[in-house]
Design a protein around this motif. Structure first.
Motif, PDB file in Angstrom:
ATOM      1  N   ALA A   1     -16.663  -7.699  16.277  1.00 22.81           N
ATOM      2  CA  ALA A   1     -16.684  -8.263  17.630  1.00 22.81           C
ATOM      3  C   ALA A   1     -15.537  -9.257  17.832  1.00 22.81           C
ATOM      4  CB  ALA A   1     -18.024  -8.939  17.872  1.00 22.81           C
ATOM      5  N   ASP A   2     -15.323 -10.117  16.848  1.00 23.69           N
ATOM      6  CA  ASP A   2     -14.371 -11.211  17.046  1.00 23.69           C
ATOM      7  C   ASP A   2     -13.069 -11.044  16.271  1.00 23.69           C
ATOM      8  OD1 ASP A   2     -15.638 -11.348  14.620  1.00 23.69           O
ATOM      9  OD2 ASP A   2     -15.637 -13.534  14.531  1.00 23.69           O
ATOM     10  N   ARG A   3     -12.928  -9.951  15.560  1.00 25.66           N
ATOM     11  CA  ARG A   3     -11.721  -9.768  14.759  1.00 25.66           C
ATOM     12  C   ARG A   3     -11.554  -8.304  14.382  1.00 25.66           C
ATOM     13  NH1 ARG A   3     -12.720 -12.316   8.990  1.00 25.66           N
ATOM     14  NH2 ARG A   3     -13.582 -14.036  10.139  1.00 25.66           N
ATOM     15  N   GLY A   4     -10.383  -7.982  13.874  1.00 31.20           N
ATOM     16  CA  GLY A   4     -10.161  -6.637  13.343  1.00 31.20           C
ATOM     17  C   GLY A   4      -9.396  -6.791  12.049  1.00 31.20           C
ATOM     18  N   THR A   5      -9.916  -6.204  10.987  1.00 30.74           N
ATOM     19  CA  THR A   5      -9.338  -6.426   9.668  1.00 30.74           C
ATOM     20  C   THR A   5      -8.719  -5.147   9.138  1.00 30.74           C
ATOM     21  OG1 THR A   5     -11.074  -8.047   9.289  1.00 30.74           O
ATOM     22  CG2 THR A   5      -9.850  -7.306   7.353  1.00 30.74           C
ATOM     23  N   LEU A   6      -7.482  -5.258   8.703  1.00 26.41           N
ATOM     24  CA  LEU A   6      -6.833  -4.105   8.081  1.00 26.41           C
ATOM     25  C   LEU A   6      -6.867  -4.293   6.575  1.00 26.41           C
ATOM     26  CD1 LEU A   6      -5.229  -1.495   8.819  1.00 26.41           C
ATOM     27  CD2 LEU A   6      -3.164  -2.812   8.317  1.00 26.41           C
ATOM     28  N   CYS A   7      -7.388  -3.292   5.883  1.00 28.31           N
ATOM     29  CA  CYS A   7      -7.494  -3.341   4.433  1.00 28.31           C
ATOM     30  C   CYS A   7      -6.316  -2.539   3.867  1.00 28.31           C
ATOM     31  CB  CYS A   7      -8.837  -2.729   4.032  1.00 28.31           C
ATOM     32  SG  CYS A   7      -9.153  -2.779   2.280  1.00 28.31           S
ATOM     33  N   VAL A   8      -5.407  -3.242   3.210  1.00 25.05           N
ATOM     34  CA  VAL A   8      -4.108  -2.691   2.837  1.00 25.05           C
ATOM     35  C   VAL A   8      -4.065  -2.390   1.335  1.00 25.05           C
ATOM     36  CG1 VAL A   8      -1.646  -3.327   2.697  1.00 25.05           C
ATOM     37  CG2 VAL A   8      -2.955  -3.879   4.750  1.00 25.05           C
ATOM     38  N   SER A   9      -3.453  -1.281   0.966  1.00 21.55           N
ATOM     39  CA  SER A   9      -3.310  -0.918  -0.453  1.00 21.55           C
ATOM     40  C   SER A   9      -2.015  -1.482  -1.025  1.00 21.55           C
ATOM     41  CB  SER A   9      -3.288   0.606  -0.618  1.00 21.55           C
ATOM     42  OG  SER A   9      -4.560   1.152  -0.338  1.00 21.55           O
ATOM     43  N   SER A  10      -2.049  -1.813  -2.322  1.00 19.71           N
ATOM     44  CA  SER A  10      -0.850  -2.329  -2.988  1.00 19.71           C
ATOM     45  C   SER A  10      -0.314  -1.363  -4.037  1.00 19.71           C
ATOM     46  CB  SER A  10      -1.158  -3.675  -3.646  1.00 19.71           C
ATOM     47  OG  SER A  10      -2.248  -3.545  -4.550  1.00 19.71           O
ATOM     48  N   GLN A  11      -1.143  -0.446  -4.500  1.00 19.06           N
ATOM     49  CA  GLN A  11      -0.715   0.540  -5.486  1.00 19.06           C
ATOM     50  C   GLN A  11      -1.356   1.891  -5.153  1.00 19.06           C
ATOM     51  OE1 GLN A  11      -2.303  -1.437  -9.110  1.00 19.06           O
ATOM     52  NE2 GLN A  11      -0.179  -1.833  -9.683  1.00 19.06           N
ATOM     53  N   VAL A  12      -0.746   2.956  -5.654  1.00 19.01           N
ATOM     54  CA  VAL A  12      -1.427   4.251  -5.661  1.00 19.01           C
ATOM     55  C   VAL A  12      -2.259   4.227  -6.930  1.00 19.01           C
ATOM     56  CG1 VAL A  12      -1.122   6.742  -5.891  1.00 19.01           C
ATOM     57  CG2 VAL A  12       0.510   5.408  -4.525  1.00 19.01           C
ATOM     58  N   GLY A  13      -3.585   4.264  -6.802  1.00 18.95           N
ATOM     59  CA  GLY A  13      -4.441   4.168  -7.989  1.00 18.95           C
ATOM     60  C   GLY A  13      -4.497   2.739  -8.502  1.00 18.95           C
ATOM     61  N   CYS A  14      -5.042   2.565  -9.705  1.00 17.94           N
ATOM     62  CA  CYS A  14      -5.161   1.237 -10.302  1.00 17.94           C
ATOM     63  C   CYS A  14      -5.321   1.415 -11.798  1.00 17.94           C
ATOM     64  CB  CYS A  14      -6.370   0.492  -9.734  1.00 17.94           C
ATOM     65  SG  CYS A  14      -6.515  -1.207 -10.328  1.00 17.94           S
ATOM     66  N   THR A  15      -4.653   0.570 -12.585  1.00 23.26           N
ATOM     67  CA  THR A  15      -4.742   0.701 -14.040  1.00 23.26           C
ATOM     68  C   THR A  15      -5.973   0.019 -14.623  1.00 23.26           C
ATOM     69  OG1 THR A  15      -3.358  -1.258 -14.188  1.00 23.26           O
ATOM     70  CG2 THR A  15      -2.272   0.859 -14.535  1.00 23.26           C
ATOM     71  N   LEU A  16      -6.732  -0.707 -13.806  1.00 19.85           N
ATOM     72  CA  LEU A  16      -7.694  -1.627 -14.407  1.00 19.85           C
ATOM     73  C   LEU A  16      -9.080  -1.054 -14.702  1.00 19.85           C
ATOM     74  CD1 LEU A  16      -6.492  -4.935 -12.827  1.00 19.85           C
ATOM     75  CD2 LEU A  16      -6.378  -4.202 -15.198  1.00 19.85           C
ATOM     76  N   ASN A  17      -9.403   0.073 -14.131  1.00 24.09           N
ATOM     77  CA  ASN A  17     -10.614   0.797 -14.546  1.00 24.09           C
ATOM     78  C   ASN A  17     -11.912   0.008 -14.498  1.00 24.09           C
ATOM     79  OD1 ASN A  17      -9.307   3.364 -15.473  1.00 24.09           O
ATOM     80  ND2 ASN A  17      -8.230   1.903 -16.779  1.00 24.09           N
ATOM     81  N   CYS A  18     -12.124  -0.753 -13.458  1.00 20.86           N
ATOM     82  CA  CYS A  18     -13.444  -1.370 -13.311  1.00 20.86           C
ATOM     83  C   CYS A  18     -14.445  -0.222 -13.200  1.00 20.86           C
ATOM     84  CB  CYS A  18     -13.488  -2.261 -12.072  1.00 20.86           C
ATOM     85  SG  CYS A  18     -12.268  -3.581 -12.165  1.00 20.86           S
ATOM     86  N   THR A  19     -15.567  -0.355 -13.911  1.00 24.55           N
ATOM     87  CA  THR A  19     -16.419   0.828 -14.091  1.00 24.55           C
ATOM     88  C   THR A  19     -17.129   1.272 -12.819  1.00 24.55           C
ATOM     89  OG1 THR A  19     -18.075  -0.706 -14.885  1.00 24.55           O
ATOM     90  CG2 THR A  19     -16.869   0.535 -16.552  1.00 24.55           C
ATOM     91  N   PHE A  20     -17.238   0.369 -11.822  1.00 24.93           N
ATOM     92  CA  PHE A  20     -17.968   0.693 -10.587  1.00 24.93           C
ATOM     93  C   PHE A  20     -17.027   1.113  -9.467  1.00 24.93           C
ATOM     94  CE2 PHE A  20     -16.928  -3.712 -11.125  1.00 24.93           C
ATOM     95  CZ  PHE A  20     -16.187  -3.964  -9.983  1.00 24.93           C
TER      96      PHE A  20
END
Ligand code: SAH
Ligand code: SF4
Length: 418
Positions: free
Chosen positions: A129-148
């Motif tokens: 309602a009061d804002r619009g948020t853009l969720c931006v990527s920094s890499q293709v994929g990720c090396t960190l493998n968080c399990t979830f």
């Protein structure tokens, strides 16, 4: 296909292909998007303009690119008609290619994007309602493998360039029709630095008001490119978004956090997700390298954090894993011990095919939230957005080949050893 060069990304033993800063295209032209104004001036000078001309033109072009969003030199009406083809012969104004655009029933939008050398990544727009948020990527994929996290299962990892990162914001402005219109009266008189800009605008009434570096990838493993892109986003002559409206989320790359505060100055979010060594080691493997105490100390030292600018601690709610009353109480204790100006964001786990976790029950999440609130720390539950189009936190993953479980375990161990 553009040229790529080999560069190692921390957390990964083998070098992976990473695009160069300025990628010469097959036709030899240079993409201006992602370059700072001073670099554009240098390129204009190298192409034959005198120093003063180069500076003047770079200022005009920069304004057209980032403030007005034009994608064609011909639209730059205050640049001499003869000069425009000269520019178009040598330079291009790039945007990531849009492969697919999806709309969620809740208004969330997701775009599948492609780099010039054929790598896919995603960005998400979340209207409120009061804002619009853009969720931006920094890499293709990720090396960190968080399990979830689904992104961590992608095999290929490549840093996005500053142009590919800022290009996401520009594409969103294109799609939302949010470039300032009207007559741009620019006075490039004697004093270049005092040029009046009547095209200036504020965030009032805009759809896109906030940016979160919470898409694919670990932004602090791609520090220089993220910094370059965010400087363009924050530049008053550029996209002109305040640093207070930008949040960078890290899984806990402790050595880069101070630089993030000093050199970029945006709000910080930390993917904490667990309060004991055992559990965090398991679900955020980077914890084996930078433990909870070290991480929280870096948060306490984060430049610019205050009660007015709190650090957000993200906490994914995983059933029977990290969601007990004791965990909630320990979370309060830890945040108080380090005297952190903190708020906690409880994120219901978003499922993805093959995930080994379930989301905590609504009752459990409510209880957890209440305990943290009773401890004096705000702990709202983040409503999942865009789940129907796999746009919610941790669901981003392009069709790139999947890593095997063994590969993910090995990489997680490598990330921990560094
Ligand atoms: N790599 C950075 C930026 C990504 S932000 C980081 O980890 O902080 C995305 C947020 O969503 C992070 O807090 C991440 O831990 C969280 N997340 C990942 N997978 C999720 C899932 N399946 N459900 C809910 N949240 C998830
Ligand atoms: Fe990478 Fe963040 Fe996903 Fe972890 S949660 S695998 S750091 S994107």
């Amino acid at each position: 296909m553009t040229n790529t060069t080999l560069m190692s990304i921390p957390g990964q033993i083998d070098p992976v292909p990473v695009a160069r800063d300025i990628t010469p295209r097959a036709d030899g032209r240079v993409d201006l998007i992602g370059l700072p104004k001073a670099r554009i001036a240098e390129l204009f000078e190298e192409a034959g303009l005198g120093t003063r001309q180069a500076k003047l033109r770079s200022k005009q072009v920069f304004h057209w690119l980032y403030h007005r969003g034009v994608t064609d030199f011909d639209a730059m009406t205050d640049i001499a008609k003869t000069m425009r083809p000269w520019l178009a012969e040598r330079f291009v104004i790039g945007r990531p290619e849009v492969v697919e655009a999806q709309h969620s029933t809740d208004g969330t939008r997701k775009w599948l994007l492609r780099t010039a050398d054929g790598h896919d990544f995603e960005m998400v727009f979340i209207p409120d309602a009061d804002r619009g948020t853009l969720c931006v990527s920094s890499q293709v994929g990720c090396t960190l493998n968080c399990t979830f996290c689904h992104t961590g299962t992608m095999r290929l990892v490549r840093n996005l360039t500053p142009g590919e990162i800022v290009g996401q914001v520009m594409l969103a402005r294109d799609a939302l029709g949010e470039w300032p219109k009207g007559n741009m009266k620019f006075d490039f008189g004697a004093d270049l630095d005092d040029a009046e800009d009547e095209g200036h605008y504020t965030s009032d009434g805009r759809l896109l008001t906030n940016i979160v570096m919470m898409g694919m990838g670990e932004p602090l493993y791609n520090f220089d490119n993220v910094k370059g892109a965010l400087q363009l986003v924050m530049d008053g002559d550029g996209l002109a978004l305040s640093k207070r409206r930008i949040t960078l989320s890290t899984s806990g790359v402790v050595p880069m956090m101070d630089r993030c505060g000093e050199e970029i100055g945006v709000n910080l979010a930390v993917s904490l997700h667990a309060v004991t060594k055992d559990i965090r080691d398991e679900i955020v493997p980077l914890n084996r390298k930078y433990g909870i105490e070290e991480l929280l100390q870096a948060c306490a030292d984060y430049p610019g954090a205050s009660n007015a600018r709190r650090i957000t601690f993200e906490y994914v709610m995983l059933k029977d894993k990290n969601d007990s009353d004791d965990h909630a109480r320990e979370l309060v204790r830890l945040l108080k011990t380090y005297k952190l100006p903190a708020k906690v964001n409880l994120i219901p786990f978003n499922p993805w095919p093959g995930a080994n976790y379930e989301c905590s029950t609504p009752k459990r999440i409510k209880r957890f939230s209440d305990i943290v609130f009773e401890g004096g720390i705000s702990a709202p539950v983040r409503t999942p957005r865009g789940r129907d189009i796999d746009a919610a936190c941790g669901q981003l993953k392009t069709a790139a080949e999947k890593k095997s479980r063994a590969e993910r375990d090995r990489e997680a161990a490598e990330a921990a050893q560094g």
